[in-house]
Write a protein that holds these residues in place. Structure first.
Motif, PDB file in Angstrom:
ATOM      1  N   GLU A   1       0.921  -1.106   0.084  1.00 54.94           N
ATOM      2  CA  GLU A   1       0.044   0.060  -0.065  1.00 54.94           C
ATOM      3  C   GLU A   1       0.841   1.155  -0.077  1.00 54.94           C
ATOM      4  O   GLU A   1       2.057   1.376   0.767  1.00 54.94           O
ATOM      5  CB  GLU A   1      -1.032  -0.113   0.971  1.00 54.94           C
TER       6      GLU A   1
ATOM      7  N   LEU B   1       5.475   7.508  12.925  1.00 52.61           N
ATOM      8  CA  LEU B   1       5.849   6.082  12.993  1.00 52.61           C
ATOM      9  C   LEU B   1       6.949   5.442  12.019  1.00 52.61           C
ATOM     10  O   LEU B   1       7.708   4.606  12.365  1.00 52.61           O
ATOM     11  CB  LEU B   1       4.492   5.135  12.999  1.00 52.61           C
TER      12      LEU B   1
ATOM     13  N   THR C   1      11.724  -1.405   8.404  1.00 57.40           N
ATOM     14  CA  THR C   1      10.705  -2.684   8.905  1.00 57.40           C
ATOM     15  C   THR C   1       9.479  -2.444   8.565  1.00 57.40           C
ATOM     16  O   THR C   1       8.471  -3.371   8.944  1.00 57.40           O
ATOM     17  CB  THR C   1      11.414  -3.046  10.528  1.00 57.40           C
ATOM     18  N   LEU C   2       8.842  -1.281   8.746  1.00 57.85           N
ATOM     19  CA  LEU C   2       7.587  -1.146   8.463  1.00 57.85           C
ATOM     20  C   LEU C   2       6.840  -0.541   7.226  1.00 57.85           C
ATOM     21  O   LEU C   2       5.910  -0.740   6.649  1.00 57.85           O
ATOM     22  CB  LEU C   2       7.000   0.094   9.370  1.00 57.85           C
TER      23      LEU C   2
ATOM     24  N   ALA D   1       4.697  -4.111  21.888  1.00 54.78           N
ATOM     25  CA  ALA D   1       3.961  -3.050  21.045  1.00 54.78           C
ATOM     26  C   ALA D   1       4.613  -2.938  19.619  1.00 54.78           C
ATOM     27  O   ALA D   1       3.981  -2.947  18.699  1.00 54.78           O
ATOM     28  CB  ALA D   1       3.488  -1.891  21.609  1.00 54.78           C
ATOM     29  N   MET D   2       5.830  -3.129  19.592  1.00 57.22           N
ATOM     30  CA  MET D   2       6.587  -2.706  18.249  1.00 57.22           C
ATOM     31  C   MET D   2       6.328  -3.953  17.305  1.00 57.22           C
ATOM     32  O   MET D   2       6.046  -3.756  16.215  1.00 57.22           O
ATOM     33  CB  MET D   2       7.920  -2.422  18.705  1.00 57.22           C
TER      34      MET D   2
ATOM     35  N   ALA E   1       3.816  -5.726  17.631  1.00 62.45           N
ATOM     36  CA  ALA E   1       2.435  -5.840  16.870  1.00 62.45           C
ATOM     37  C   ALA E   1       2.336  -4.742  15.754  1.00 62.45           C
ATOM     38  O   ALA E   1       1.522  -4.913  14.725  1.00 62.45           O
ATOM     39  CB  ALA E   1       1.359  -5.498  18.220  1.00 62.45           C
ATOM     40  N   LEU E   2       3.013  -3.623  15.852  1.00 63.48           N
ATOM     41  CA  LEU E   2       3.006  -2.789  14.843  1.00 63.48           C
ATOM     42  C   LEU E   2       3.551  -3.234  13.768  1.00 63.48           C
ATOM     43  O   LEU E   2       3.117  -2.961  12.486  1.00 63.48           O
ATOM     44  CB  LEU E   2       3.660  -1.366  15.278  1.00 63.48           C
ATOM     45  N   LYS E   3       4.570  -4.111  13.784  1.00 63.46           N
ATOM     46  CA  LYS E   3       5.309  -4.717  12.584  1.00 63.46           C
ATOM     47  C   LYS E   3       4.302  -5.562  12.125  1.00 63.46           C
ATOM     48  O   LYS E   3       4.389  -5.779  10.840  1.00 63.46           O
ATOM     49  CB  LYS E   3       6.617  -5.346  13.174  1.00 63.46           C
TER      50      LYS E   3
ATOM     51  N   VAL F   1       1.163  -5.030  11.950  1.00 64.97           N
ATOM     52  CA  VAL F   1       0.005  -4.335  11.109  1.00 64.97           C
ATOM     53  C   VAL F   1       0.578  -4.164   9.732  1.00 64.97           C
ATOM     54  O   VAL F   1      -0.126  -4.205   8.813  1.00 64.97           O
ATOM     55  CB  VAL F   1      -0.187  -3.189  11.828  1.00 64.97           C
ATOM     56  N   PHE F   2       1.851  -3.568   9.601  1.00 67.67           N
ATOM     57  CA  PHE F   2       2.393  -2.927   8.312  1.00 67.67           C
ATOM     58  C   PHE F   2       3.274  -3.839   7.463  1.00 67.67           C
ATOM     59  O   PHE F   2       3.127  -3.800   6.302  1.00 67.67           O
ATOM     60  CB  PHE F   2       3.172  -1.403   8.658  1.00 67.67           C
TER      61      PHE F   2
END
Lengths: 466, 466
Positions: B180, B200, B207-208, B444-445, B447-449, B451-452
């Motif tokens: 995306e 972010l 990495t994201l 949390a990091m 979990a964010l990884k 997501v993206f």
């Protein structure tokens, strides 16, 4: 969200396991007071207000909330303008009022470690007592709290020089929707150890976590400031005036307001009109007083070119603050009109075309209504307030404005601007978010919400529809 | 990650559906060159290097990567010092080298819209051509790229006045791990429409998402600068010198370095020693040249108090840049020693105790080794470089240093400091992340990884172990 089936008494008896009796309020007057913000257009119906006195109490509450079937609305000074702190649906309002202490002052770092309920002006005053300066300022700073400033990334009148609240958050402590306490960045200037979660919580409007403490960076006190107010004959000259002064000196503020805005302030406060003759628009500038010669030279040049028709300059601190009243008194002076607030922005280079867009919308759709213009044009930020006529109900009035908004917002979208420059999204702009953020961005935001608030208990329905 | 079973030829034939032949390199020399960064301690083994020329090509590649069973390593100027851009495991290196154009210049906004592969110095030069200034600078700015600067939130030598790269990113375009394209913030000063995803991605080390374009904010050119170099008899006096000058004027830079650092530069470059007599430490200051009188007064006072023993000041731009060489030449001059780099920081108020911690570690554990001290002490940031003796293998040397690191990092953790102030985490500091971030933050990091980058194809194993 779990179904909400609590009665006041049921909640009170549960809450006693966490709070003392004087930390829970359920009287109708208290519910009405702490259940709302400066918006006056939303239903207000909280189940209770709680006043935690420690991070631990907040953690316990957050962990129990899913079991209790209650959602939480974090609440600061309730000066918000988008309904971000409104509790419309039997939520528990979590007021930070009693967590308002300065915990530590790191002198060498110029950092104040404080609780989130500290009033913005108290931070400004503390800074001044140390011979320092907290630069974020706005008309509500006597009531707003640091936690709320962070949750909305508050801007205000000195963004042009000092940026938004985000820039001064050196450390942040939040309680997430699972009751985890994240202590982020610890006041470091440089810290390249992965994702800077601090910045994710700044501006998240209490939907990802409750801001409970912060480490705010202060500045050396600026030199004495001088204020100049100019009479401007035409909206489109304002940007020329801004450029002339910005090329000549560093501005601490550049605000503009319309004659109608001035009239409302004069009707509301005991301040004199700055010029004997009315002008369609005015600009207020602030700059280092030792630059007075350059400021005067620049004034002469914009006067000569016809960009301004008159000017007045402060000769003392009290005169400076009297001139500031002309601008800072606007919001309060129009509050009784329940204004429909548009808080919109574009890149500075887009401002001229954007002003034309806005003028067209106003003349087409609001010819019969009073429209108060003001804003921070140096940041590309315009506040366009539509005043409600006394004989129209709030519901009907907001309905009409909401119907017009999409046309304005489409023009903003076309210019890649923001439908909420500094007031946040809350309830008021929630259903228009797509005009400033793409579908992919909104999907990502929803995914982030699920990470930090999997039970959906933190400020549900704000920013993103549940 | 899917299993990696591609041969070079298999990949080449697949890649032809996306890239022209000259956009794919698989020669061993090219693999070695583009597969690494300025670290020299990691295995380098990419499958191929690709050179996309459009955002669309990157999107196509990212979408195909899971199917192809390949992971991607975003690659800029490869000047990183933590292995963030190293490809050790048959990854495809995605070089931004050919996406190096300035796309647009918004003059009124002072914003440059550029591709991520633009070299930092090219942005600085473009700014200068417009009479403007891009303030982020460091010794590698002639090679590093804006995309890499953003991915690591690069700092450098003028953070004390202008902050890190983050502050100048007015808009950001990234391609996420699902292909995306997120176009974030569009150069707005004020935009309170939900989570600021831009922040972010800044510092997320690829990495994201892959940074593909950015809107970088420029500044008016500062007035002429003057450089002063001071000889300081004792490490602990450095902070007193900093304070004295910071109280008197605004510093654009405050760097320090040790005599050994100076010796390495003098051995490597044709520059003269600043003082006839060696001193244990030196500080380099930069400030507005029109403040020369105040700077001289302050110099006299720190000389009198014994905080400095000698000083030299630039009388011309060329002298200023010669003095800067003493500091900026350090990294290059020690590169051949494969130094083990500690890039550590604490709050300024913690610096004195922190320096004692570091001195103890050095004298206990590295008495036999050369230790080069330098850094940005005004940001609380110290670069401690342990030099590898010629007769010790890189592996053995790094093994020894890694064994000692936990003791140093524990002391940093105790002071809530950072184990990587500005170099990022990459591979080098990955397994030590817990010394600066809590378990909850790391969860949390992760979990964010997810997501993206749900397929785990973006720079796997960097920052967070896969």
């Amino acid at each position: 969200m779990p179904p909400q089936s609590n009665t006041t008494e049921q909640f009170r008896s549960k809450a006693m396991s966490v709070f003392a009796a004087n930390q829970v309020k359920t009287d109708p007057d208290d519910l009405a007071n702490w259940g709302t913000d400066w918006t006056r257009s939303f239903k207000v119906d909280p189940l209770a207000i709680v006043f935690p006195e420690s991070v631990d109490q907040i953690v316990t509450l957050v962990k129990l909330a899913p079991e209790w079937g209650v959602a939480l609305v974090p609440s600061g000074g309730r000066t918000g303008l988008s309904g971000g702190a409104v509790a419309p649906n039997q939520e528990i309002v979590v007021s930070l009022d009693r967590m308002n202490k300065i915990l530590e002052f790191y002198e060498t770092d110029k950092i104040v470690h404080c609780q989130a309920g500290l009033v913005t002006q108290a931070l400004q005053d503390f800074a001044a007592d140390q011979g320092l300066f907290y630069p974020v300022d706005f008309s509500s700073s006597g009531s707003s709290q640091i936690g709320g400033n962070i949750a909305t990334n508050a801007g205000g009148i000195r963004v042009i020089r000092y940026g938004l609240t985000r820039r001064w958050v050196a450390g942040l402590t939040v309680v997430t929707g699972t009751g985890e306490v994240l202590r982020l960045n610890h006041g470091l200037i440089k810290n390249a150890t992965g994702y800077d979660l601090r910045h994710l919580f700044v501006g998240s409007e209490g939907t990802l976590g409750i801001v409970v403490e912060a480490e705010m960076r202060l500045l050396p006190q600026p030199s004495e400031q001088q204020v100049m107010v100019l009479a401007i004959p035409d909206l489109h000259r304002i940007l020329d005036v801004l450029r002339a002064f910005q090329d000549a000196l560093e501005l601490s503020a550049f605000e503009f307001f319309s004659e109608l805005a001035l009239q409302k302030v004069l009707a509301h406060r005991d301040v004199p009109r700055p010029f004997s003759k009315a002008s369609p628009f005015y600009a207020l500038l602030e700059y280092d007083a030792n630059r007075i010669d350059i400021a005067n030279e620049t004034f002469e040049s914009v006067l000569e070119s016809g960009c301004v028709v008159d000017g007045v300059v402060s000769q003392s601190l009290s005169q400076a603050s009297a001139l500031w009243e002309l601008r800072e008194g606007i919001s309060e002076s129009i509050a009784s009109f329940t204004p429909y607030k548009n808080d919109i922005s574009v890149r500075i280079g887009e401002v001229p075309g954007f002003l034309e867009d806005v003028e067209r919308i106003v003349s087409q759709h609001y010819p019969d209504l009073e429209v108060v213009w003001f804003g921070h044009i140096g940041d590309g930020n315009l506040h366009l307030n539509i005043l409600r006529p006394a004989d129209v109900s709030i519901d009907d009035f907001y309905q009409r404005c909401h119907t017009i908004s999409p046309e304005l917002f489409s023009l903003i979208q076309h210019r890649h601007g923001s439908i909420s420059a500094e007031h946040g999204v809350g309830l008021l702009k929630r259903d228009f978010l797509n005009y400033s953020r793409s579908d992919e961005e909104i999907q990502a935001m929803r995914a982030l919400k699920r990470v930090f608030d999997p039970h959906g208990i933190l400020n549900p329905n704000k920013l993103l529809a549940a």
